[in-house]
Design an enzyme around this catalytic site. Sequence first.
Site, mmCIF file in Angstrom:
data_model
loop_
_atom_site.group_PDB
_atom_site.id
_atom_site.type_symbol
_atom_site.label_atom_id
_atom_site.label_comp_id
_atom_site.label_asym_id
_atom_site.label_seq_id
_atom_site.Cartn_x
_atom_site.Cartn_y
_atom_site.Cartn_z
ATOM 1 N N GLU A 365 0.819 -1.210 0.000
ATOM 2 C CA GLU A 365 0.000 0.000 0.000
ATOM 3 C C GLU A 365 0.854 1.262 0.000
ATOM 4 O O GLU A 365 0.547 2.238 -0.692
ATOM 5 C CB GLU A 365 -0.952 0.008 1.204
ATOM 6 C CG GLU A 365 -2.062 -1.036 1.150
ATOM 7 C CD GLU A 365 -3.160 -0.666 0.174
ATOM 8 O OE1 GLU A 365 -3.063 0.398 -0.480
ATOM 9 O OE2 GLU A 365 -4.130 -1.442 0.057
ATOM 10 N N ARG A 369 0.740 3.923 -3.108
ATOM 11 C CA ARG A 369 0.146 5.223 -2.780
ATOM 12 C C ARG A 369 1.216 6.301 -2.636
ATOM 13 O O ARG A 369 1.218 7.299 -3.357
ATOM 14 C CB ARG A 369 -0.662 5.120 -1.479
ATOM 15 C CG ARG A 369 -1.828 4.167 -1.520
ATOM 16 C CD ARG A 369 -2.750 4.413 -0.336
ATOM 17 N NE ARG A 369 -3.702 3.313 -0.135
ATOM 18 C CZ ARG A 369 -4.869 3.438 0.467
ATOM 19 N NH1 ARG A 369 -5.252 4.614 0.941
ATOM 20 N NH2 ARG A 369 -5.668 2.395 0.631
ATOM 21 N N ASP A 500 -5.384 -9.577 -8.283
ATOM 22 C CA ASP A 500 -5.648 -8.725 -9.436
ATOM 23 C C ASP A 500 -4.462 -8.034 -10.079
ATOM 24 O O ASP A 500 -4.153 -8.235 -11.247
ATOM 25 C CB ASP A 500 -6.712 -7.689 -9.058
ATOM 26 C CG ASP A 500 -6.391 -6.918 -7.774
ATOM 27 O OD1 ASP A 500 -5.357 -7.192 -7.155
ATOM 28 O OD2 ASP A 500 -7.192 -6.038 -7.406
ATOM 29 N N GLU A 638 -12.281 1.206 -9.909
ATOM 30 C CA GLU A 638 -11.948 0.297 -11.014
ATOM 31 C C GLU A 638 -12.891 0.385 -12.207
ATOM 32 O O GLU A 638 -12.456 0.242 -13.361
ATOM 33 C CB GLU A 638 -11.877 -1.151 -10.500
ATOM 34 C CG GLU A 638 -10.686 -1.444 -9.607
ATOM 35 C CD GLU A 638 -10.893 -0.919 -8.188
ATOM 36 O OE1 GLU A 638 -9.894 -0.743 -7.463
ATOM 37 O OE2 GLU A 638 -12.072 -0.692 -7.794
#
Length: 739
Positions: A365, A369, A500, A638
């Site tokens: 993360e 980010r 994903d 998404e």
Amino acid sequence: MRVQSNGNNGHPKGIGRRRGTARRGERSTPFLVLVMAAVASTIFALGLILSTHIFGSPQEVDTRAASSASITSLDNDHLSPLVAATSKIAASDVQKLIMESAAAEAFEEEERRQEEEALKHGDKRLALHLRGALVPGDPNYNPHHHIDDALDVDDPLNSNQEIVGGEEKQENLIENMHNQFAQALEHEKHAIDSVVKEGVSKLKETAAGVAKKVALRGAIVKDKVTGSLPNYPYMKNLVPEDYDFTKYEPLGGDRFIEYVEGDSPYAITDSLREQSDNLARSRRVHVLKAMKHIWKNYKEYAFGMDELHPISKKGSANWGGMGTTLVDALDTLWLMGMKDEFWEARDWVRDHLSHDKVGDVSGFETTIRSLGGLLSAYDLSGDKVFLDKADDLGAKLFKAYDTPSGLPRGSVNLQSGRAKNFGWNGNAYILAEVGTQQIEYRYLSRATGKQEYAKKSEKVFDILDKITPEDGLLFEKLKDDGRKGVSFVSGKTSFGAMGDSTYEYMIKLWIQGGRKEDMYRKMWDKAMNGVHAQLVQKSKPNGLTYLADRVNGRTDHKMDHLACFMGGSLALGAYTDPSGIDSSRAKRDLKTAKALTYTCYQMYARTKTGISPEFVKFSGGEDFVVPSSAPFYILRPEAVEAFYYLSVLTGDPIYREWGWEVFQSIEKYCKTKYGYGSLHDVNDPSMEPEDRMESFFLAETLKYLYLLFDPDSEIDILHKHVFNTEAHPVKIFKNDEDN
């Protein structure tokens, strides 16, 4: 991929990226069927005529598809006689049937007149013959004919007496016969009426279904050159600056059905593009207003903090106190033209951002980010402040790669350098985490000249390539067995949470490297073959395309909102296919991208708020349902990400239309006094937003929406830029020195 954590400890809060008179005797049944067939076929034909009026004029009707559609839309084991008799009747035979039924009526009337004449002359055998098959042994005998069963014994046709006596007796006999006949006829009429009503109802449904499927399969007048419909029908008026979103009502699903199978039904002309661009600019203004609304309150109440709570207006440091929202939103400020705010945020980064006293963070993360945000800000502005801070952060995060195999651990303490995997995950490595850091570190390596960033991060894909199954589909958990190497420890394959973005980075790493590093492209193409062979599914009854999960060889018919990124990635892969966009593989991937994105749009459009839940379950007869465990929306990006890619790559204005619907719903149901909040239940419009606003709402959702409506953007996803999974764009490597 997105594993929501509560910040320091890394524990997951949620995981997720009849007519006429009846004929008598044997001839009554086929005549009735004929009449009913004519009536029902007329209705059926009218349904098709109405459908072509809606969808376009027929040029070449695909009768095979229409016949298949009309038959399969009914339960074949329970076809009524009417439907059985009419399901294969072509509309072109209606006039012939009507003429035949009229001729049959005339013939019957002549039979009735001759029978009456025979009775007057005492010729009961001729009368019996004209009445119908009532004599056993007669080849026309019908044991199921009940009209004469209850006739009086004095009936001249059932008596051995000759027809003699007064006229009154004869008239009584004839009247009795006619009464019996009338009663039977009324009974038969009610029975037929019931069949007709049922059949007509089913035929209406069938006609509608055929019309829909005919439209979807292209039985419409199309341009002979482009093969497309001539007129795009969804262009709207420009949006005024004082547009009132509170008056917006979601429009519902099951619209735009010509897009359900991944087709591009309308010709995309220069004129249409220009209209779409002008409309988009009037919508872009409102996305900018949304960003300004957030930033004003973030600056006043939580500047430099990780998150702004949109209801309580409090700031929190739940990501380690690294100004996560500010850093994550830097490139959004730049791309929206908010340059004053951008430079003000740059000053905070320069003067206040420090990673020295930060404890445990999610390596994944923080990389996508914060590291991604700093690198994109540097790439866009050229300001070295951002690169210096990125190098400092990258060096601390990179200690997670100090493992026997080289796979990065999931959590790292930026102060001490200690790294570990998450206990809640059985200390296993997570596929999406280890395979979604390479774009960032490869860019950092080239910007700083420190090759270690690239080499160590790229090694992850070398490992994954060696253990990839034949179908190209990877499992979501891995373990490091030391000398034995790395192996999978899970039987689950998913393009949702925990799997994903590794697939996303296969195609994007190949593009980032100037389309020269074949391993990444081969891994992508192999995986997409596996996807089409095993995971691409169609819902019932409307044939929505979705990507199922696979768990220990079993298909789990669910799809995360996170999986909607594949609409964009598949399209990007198709438009960059080494064999060309007209190759069979590229056409397959692009068609799936469009069909999948239509499904993602429906995940929004079919809810009461017009906003998608976290995931949906696909069940027979309903396409999909919102499960009780996942009715929430946390401002995910998404679907609009897929809209953006397909809009840019295909030029079809429909993706801007869908994106505008989504944005209007967000404005109406998620906006608060100080920002935008998550929704607890997307099917409850009365509920207020929650006091949580993820940084990715600014970094991804609003950015993709703005770019969707920005025809003047500097971003070029085919030739110049590649986005990381947090929507941070950086330039691709163009020359040998960069590679």
